[in-house]
Design an enzyme around this catalytic site. Sequence first.
Site, PDB file in Angstrom:
ATOM      1  N   ASP A  64     110.818   1.022  16.062  1.00  0.00           N
ATOM      2  CA  ASP A  64     109.706   1.654  16.776  1.00  0.00           C
ATOM      3  C   ASP A  64     109.875   1.273  18.249  1.00  0.00           C
ATOM      4  O   ASP A  64     109.773   0.094  18.611  1.00  0.00           O
ATOM      5  CB  ASP A  64     108.387   1.119  16.200  1.00  0.00           C
ATOM      6  CG  ASP A  64     107.182   1.665  16.950  1.00  0.00           C
ATOM      7  OD1 ASP A  64     107.363   2.264  18.041  1.00  0.00           O
ATOM      8  OD2 ASP A  64     106.057   1.479  16.464  1.00  0.00           O
ATOM      9  N   ILE A  65     110.143   2.266  19.091  1.00  0.00           N
ATOM     10  CA  ILE A  65     110.494   1.934  20.485  1.00  0.00           C
ATOM     11  C   ILE A  65     109.298   1.432  21.292  1.00  0.00           C
ATOM     12  O   ILE A  65     109.464   0.967  22.416  1.00  0.00           O
ATOM     13  CB  ILE A  65     111.189   3.111  21.214  1.00  0.00           C
ATOM     14  CG1 ILE A  65     110.264   4.330  21.334  1.00  0.00           C
ATOM     15  CG2 ILE A  65     112.513   3.453  20.554  1.00  0.00           C
ATOM     16  CD1 ILE A  65     110.728   5.336  22.394  1.00  0.00           C
TER      17      ILE A  65
ATOM     18  N   ASP B 246     111.344  20.041  31.308  1.00  0.00           N
ATOM     19  CA  ASP B 246     110.982  21.033  32.334  1.00  0.00           C
ATOM     20  C   ASP B 246     109.475  21.044  32.587  1.00  0.00           C
ATOM     21  O   ASP B 246     109.018  21.583  33.595  1.00  0.00           O
ATOM     22  CB  ASP B 246     111.451  22.435  31.908  1.00  0.00           C
ATOM     23  CG  ASP B 246     110.878  22.848  30.568  1.00  0.00           C
ATOM     24  OD1 ASP B 246     110.769  21.987  29.654  1.00  0.00           O
ATOM     25  OD2 ASP B 246     110.526  24.035  30.396  1.00  0.00           O
TER      26      ASP B 246
ATOM     27  N   ALA C 256     110.638  10.580  21.197  1.00  0.00           N
ATOM     28  CA  ALA C 256     109.659  11.106  22.161  1.00  0.00           C
ATOM     29  C   ALA C 256     108.419  11.567  21.406  1.00  0.00           C
ATOM     30  O   ALA C 256     108.472  11.811  20.195  1.00  0.00           O
ATOM     31  CB  ALA C 256     110.248  12.282  22.936  1.00  0.00           C
ATOM     32  N   TYR C 257     107.344  11.674  22.152  1.00  0.00           N
ATOM     33  CA  TYR C 257     106.129  12.297  21.619  1.00  0.00           C
ATOM     34  C   TYR C 257     106.078  13.683  22.236  1.00  0.00           C
ATOM     35  O   TYR C 257     105.835  13.849  23.432  1.00  0.00           O
ATOM     36  CB  TYR C 257     104.899  11.470  22.018  1.00  0.00           C
ATOM     37  CG  TYR C 257     103.616  12.027  21.450  1.00  0.00           C
ATOM     38  CD1 TYR C 257     103.226  11.727  20.144  1.00  0.00           C
ATOM     39  CD2 TYR C 257     102.797  12.859  22.207  1.00  0.00           C
ATOM     40  CE1 TYR C 257     102.057  12.242  19.617  1.00  0.00           C
ATOM     41  CE2 TYR C 257     101.623  13.377  21.685  1.00  0.00           C
ATOM     42  CZ  TYR C 257     101.264  13.064  20.391  1.00  0.00           C
ATOM     43  OH  TYR C 257     100.100  13.579  19.865  1.00  0.00           O
TER      44      TYR C 257
ATOM     45  N   LYS D  70     105.984  12.554  30.517  1.00  0.00           N
ATOM     46  CA  LYS D  70     107.445  12.642  30.644  1.00  0.00           C
ATOM     47  C   LYS D  70     107.881  12.298  32.081  1.00  0.00           C
ATOM     48  O   LYS D  70     108.915  11.680  32.285  1.00  0.00           O
ATOM     49  CB  LYS D  70     107.941  14.042  30.259  1.00  0.00           C
ATOM     50  CG  LYS D  70     107.807  14.376  28.778  1.00  0.00           C
ATOM     51  CD  LYS D  70     108.656  13.490  27.877  1.00  0.00           C
ATOM     52  CE  LYS D  70     110.136  13.793  27.967  1.00  0.00           C
ATOM     53  NZ  LYS D  70     110.913  12.917  27.028  1.00  0.00           N
TER      54      LYS D  70
ATOM     55  N   TRP E   4     113.089  23.543  26.085  1.00  0.00           N
ATOM     56  CA  TRP E   4     113.042  24.376  24.868  1.00  0.00           C
ATOM     57  C   TRP E   4     114.195  24.046  23.918  1.00  0.00           C
ATOM     58  O   TRP E   4     115.020  24.908  23.575  1.00  0.00           O
ATOM     59  CB  TRP E   4     113.087  25.845  25.247  1.00  0.00           C
ATOM     60  CG  TRP E   4     111.849  26.349  25.931  1.00  0.00           C
ATOM     61  CD1 TRP E   4     110.801  25.621  26.394  1.00  0.00           C
ATOM     62  CD2 TRP E   4     111.545  27.728  26.234  1.00  0.00           C
ATOM     63  NE1 TRP E   4     109.864  26.453  26.962  1.00  0.00           N
ATOM     64  CE2 TRP E   4     110.295  27.734  26.880  1.00  0.00           C
ATOM     65  CE3 TRP E   4     112.207  28.929  26.022  1.00  0.00           C
ATOM     66  CZ2 TRP E   4     109.680  28.917  27.315  1.00  0.00           C
ATOM     67  CZ3 TRP E   4     111.614  30.094  26.463  1.00  0.00           C
ATOM     68  CH2 TRP E   4     110.363  30.096  27.093  1.00  0.00           C
TER      69      TRP E   4
ATOM     70  N   TYR F 123     101.353  15.892  28.474  1.00  0.00           N
ATOM     71  CA  TYR F 123     102.741  15.691  28.030  1.00  0.00           C
ATOM     72  C   TYR F 123     103.682  15.643  29.242  1.00  0.00           C
ATOM     73  O   TYR F 123     104.506  14.731  29.376  1.00  0.00           O
ATOM     74  CB  TYR F 123     103.150  16.816  27.071  1.00  0.00           C
ATOM     75  CG  TYR F 123     104.636  16.883  26.822  1.00  0.00           C
ATOM     76  CD1 TYR F 123     105.248  16.015  25.917  1.00  0.00           C
ATOM     77  CD2 TYR F 123     105.445  17.802  27.496  1.00  0.00           C
ATOM     78  CE1 TYR F 123     106.619  16.058  25.698  1.00  0.00           C
ATOM     79  CE2 TYR F 123     106.812  17.848  27.288  1.00  0.00           C
ATOM     80  CZ  TYR F 123     107.396  16.980  26.393  1.00  0.00           C
ATOM     81  OH  TYR F 123     108.753  17.025  26.190  1.00  0.00           O
TER      82      TYR F 123
HETATM   83  N1  LIG Z   1     111.760  19.779  21.912  1.00  0.00           N
HETATM   84  C1  LIG Z   1     111.745  20.361  23.100  1.00  0.00           C
HETATM   85  O1  LIG Z   1     111.528  21.563  23.242  1.00  0.00           O
HETATM   86  C2  LIG Z   1     112.015  19.545  24.344  1.00  0.00           C
HETATM   87  C3  LIG Z   1     111.860  20.135  25.608  1.00  0.00           C
HETATM   88  C4  LIG Z   1     112.133  19.378  26.737  1.00  0.00           C
HETATM   89  C5  LIG Z   1     112.528  18.048  26.617  1.00  0.00           C
HETATM   90  N2  LIG Z   1     112.636  17.512  25.369  1.00  0.00           N
HETATM   91  C6  LIG Z   1     113.031  16.097  25.280  1.00  0.00           C
HETATM   92  O2  LIG Z   1     114.271  16.000  24.606  1.00  0.00           O
HETATM   93  C7  LIG Z   1     114.305  14.775  23.850  1.00  0.00           C
HETATM   94  C8  LIG Z   1     114.661  15.083  22.401  1.00  0.00           C
HETATM   95  O3  LIG Z   1     113.653  15.930  21.861  1.00  0.00           O
HETATM   96  P1  LIG Z   1     113.677  16.455  20.365  1.00  0.00           P
HETATM   97  O4  LIG Z   1     113.342  17.900  20.418  1.00  0.00           O
HETATM   98  O5  LIG Z   1     114.895  15.996  19.665  1.00  0.00           O
HETATM   99  O6  LIG Z   1     112.419  15.677  19.795  1.00  0.00           O
HETATM  100  P2  LIG Z   1     111.902  15.534  18.288  1.00  0.00           P
HETATM  101  O7  LIG Z   1     112.681  16.402  17.378  1.00  0.00           O
HETATM  102  O8  LIG Z   1     110.422  15.650  18.346  1.00  0.00           O
HETATM  103  O9  LIG Z   1     112.297  14.028  17.971  1.00  0.00           O
HETATM  104  C9  LIG Z   1     111.628  12.929  18.522  1.00  0.00           C
HETATM  105  C10 LIG Z   1     111.670  11.860  17.473  1.00  0.00           C
HETATM  106  O10 LIG Z   1     111.098  10.661  18.007  1.00  0.00           O
HETATM  107  C11 LIG Z   1     110.376  10.055  16.959  1.00  0.00           C
HETATM  108  N3  LIG Z   1     109.438   9.083  17.483  1.00  0.00           N
HETATM  109  C12 LIG Z   1     108.184   9.286  17.945  1.00  0.00           C
HETATM  110  N4  LIG Z   1     107.635   8.117  18.299  1.00  0.00           N
HETATM  111  C13 LIG Z   1     108.570   7.154  18.073  1.00  0.00           C
HETATM  112  C14 LIG Z   1     108.590   5.749  18.220  1.00  0.00           C
HETATM  113  N5  LIG Z   1     107.529   5.072  18.674  1.00  0.00           N
HETATM  114  N6  LIG Z   1     109.710   5.070  17.873  1.00  0.00           N
HETATM  115  C15 LIG Z   1     110.796   5.722  17.383  1.00  0.00           C
HETATM  116  N7  LIG Z   1     110.822   7.056  17.201  1.00  0.00           N
HETATM  117  C16 LIG Z   1     109.719   7.769  17.539  1.00  0.00           C
HETATM  118  C17 LIG Z   1     109.710  11.227  16.284  1.00  0.00           C
HETATM  119  O11 LIG Z   1     109.254  10.855  15.021  1.00  0.00           O
HETATM  120  P3  LIG Z   1     107.962  11.644  14.393  1.00  0.00           P
HETATM  121  O12 LIG Z   1     108.388  13.059  14.263  1.00  0.00           O
HETATM  122  O13 LIG Z   1     107.755  10.926  13.116  1.00  0.00           O
HETATM  123  O14 LIG Z   1     106.872  11.463  15.401  1.00  0.00           O
HETATM  124  C18 LIG Z   1     110.851  12.231  16.231  1.00  0.00           C
HETATM  125  O15 LIG Z   1     111.641  12.041  15.077  1.00  0.00           O
HETATM  126  C19 LIG Z   1     112.933  14.137  24.036  1.00  0.00           C
HETATM  127  O16 LIG Z   1     112.971  13.221  25.097  1.00  0.00           O
HETATM  128  C20 LIG Z   1     112.062  15.310  24.427  1.00  0.00           C
HETATM  129  O17 LIG Z   1     110.905  14.925  25.144  1.00  0.00           O
HETATM  130  C21 LIG Z   1     112.409  18.213  24.236  1.00  0.00           C
END
Ligand SMILES: NC(=O)c1ccc[n+]([C@@H]2O[C@H](COP(=O)([O-])OP(=O)(O)OC[C@H]3O[C@@H](n4cnc5c(N)ncnc54)[C@H](OP(=O)(O)O)[C@@H]3O)[C@@H](O)[C@H]2O)c1
Length: 287
Positions: free
Chosen positions: A36-37, A102, A60-61, A129, A150, A125
């Site tokens: 848990d980070i 973004d 990430a959340y 970020k 996205w 959010y």
């Molecule tokens: N998804 C997008 O469209 C998007 C857009 C722009 C930037 N980003 C960035 O890109 C990166 C990767 O995103 P992604 O889409 O791969 O995200 P994701 O699929 O939502 O994965 C994030 C993971 O982090 C886990 N997590 C949450 N709280 C945690 C904690 N305290 N300790 C350890 N793990 C935890 C989540 O678990 P739970 O699911 O159980 O909460 C989830 O498995 C992130 O930094 C995100 O903000 C994403």
Amino acid sequence: MKVLITGASGQLARAFIRRFQQDGTTFLAPPEAQLDITDAGIVGAAVSAFRPDVIINGAAYNNVDAAEKTPEVAFRVNRDAVGILADAARQHGVRLVHFGSDYVFDGTTQTPYDETSSTAPLNVYGQSKLEGEAAALAGGPGSLLLRTSWVFGDGTQNFFWKLREWCRDRKSIRVVWDQIAAPTYTEDIVTVTLKALEQGLSGRWHLTNSGYASRFETARVFLREIGMDCTVIPVGSDAFPSPARRPFFSVMSNRRLTERLQTRIPDWEDAVARFARALEAAPTDAP
Ligand SMILES: NC(=O)c1ccc[n+]([C@@H]2O[C@H](COP(=O)([O-])OP(=O)(O)OC[C@H]3O[C@@H](n4cnc5c(N)ncnc54)[C@H](OP(=O)(O)O)[C@@H]3O)[C@@H](O)[C@H]2O)c1
């Protein structure tokens, strides 16, 4: 290179894991229950025990609407925990790779945002970020911050997965035309991140697939690629009132990064086509 991956069940973390399994990179990707980070003690112990060269933060959340109601959770994961990872990285001389969004921009630009553009998040959010970016960059001179948008790939937490589910029992769906960005495939993020690491890049960069599209256009291309017969009707965001405001045009330019790495990042349509083929190859999995 030894890599510690956080947020192992997330879509981007899963793409890194798959790539490292293929290329034989030594990595550790504990599930959230073990890493848990937000817990400095657990993060410090994991880094001391595994002694990675690089930490890739996939955690990430990302629940943009829920963050409006529970900002403390968004800031704990997207800012404070990034600070914890950065402290551990600095103390142990490890490089931290972190991903930004973004949504740090307000979407009122007339041309794609670059790395020097002013930020002005419209929602909690995005603010969390943005504050996480500063925390990540405090992780030492080797810290690498890659803003993306996205994101789509393995898992059920992305727009395409939801689209496919919505279209299973409907002949048409309404999708917004007034949110525009660069859809970005996890596979391409992994490829470019590894290239950036190889070349010793640090600091803030924009890593997206090339080009841009509205949610409406993206939906049409994806449904065409997976051969789903579902009409997509463009509507304005006001058709779906939601707690969080979202930017209109949060397109980021990847030009600086591609010039620095002497590479090209595929267009988003190409990325969607590859993703659709990957879905076809594993149609019954939650991809
Ligand atoms: N998804 C997008 O469209 C998007 C857009 C722009 C930037 N980003 C960035 O890109 C990166 C990767 O995103 P992604 O889409 O791969 O995200 P994701 O699929 O939502 O994965 C994030 C993971 O982090 C886990 N997590 C949450 N709280 C945690 C904690 N305290 N300790 C350890 N793990 C935890 C989540 O678990 P739970 O699911 O159980 O909460 C989830 O498995 C992130 O930094 C995100 O903000 C994403």
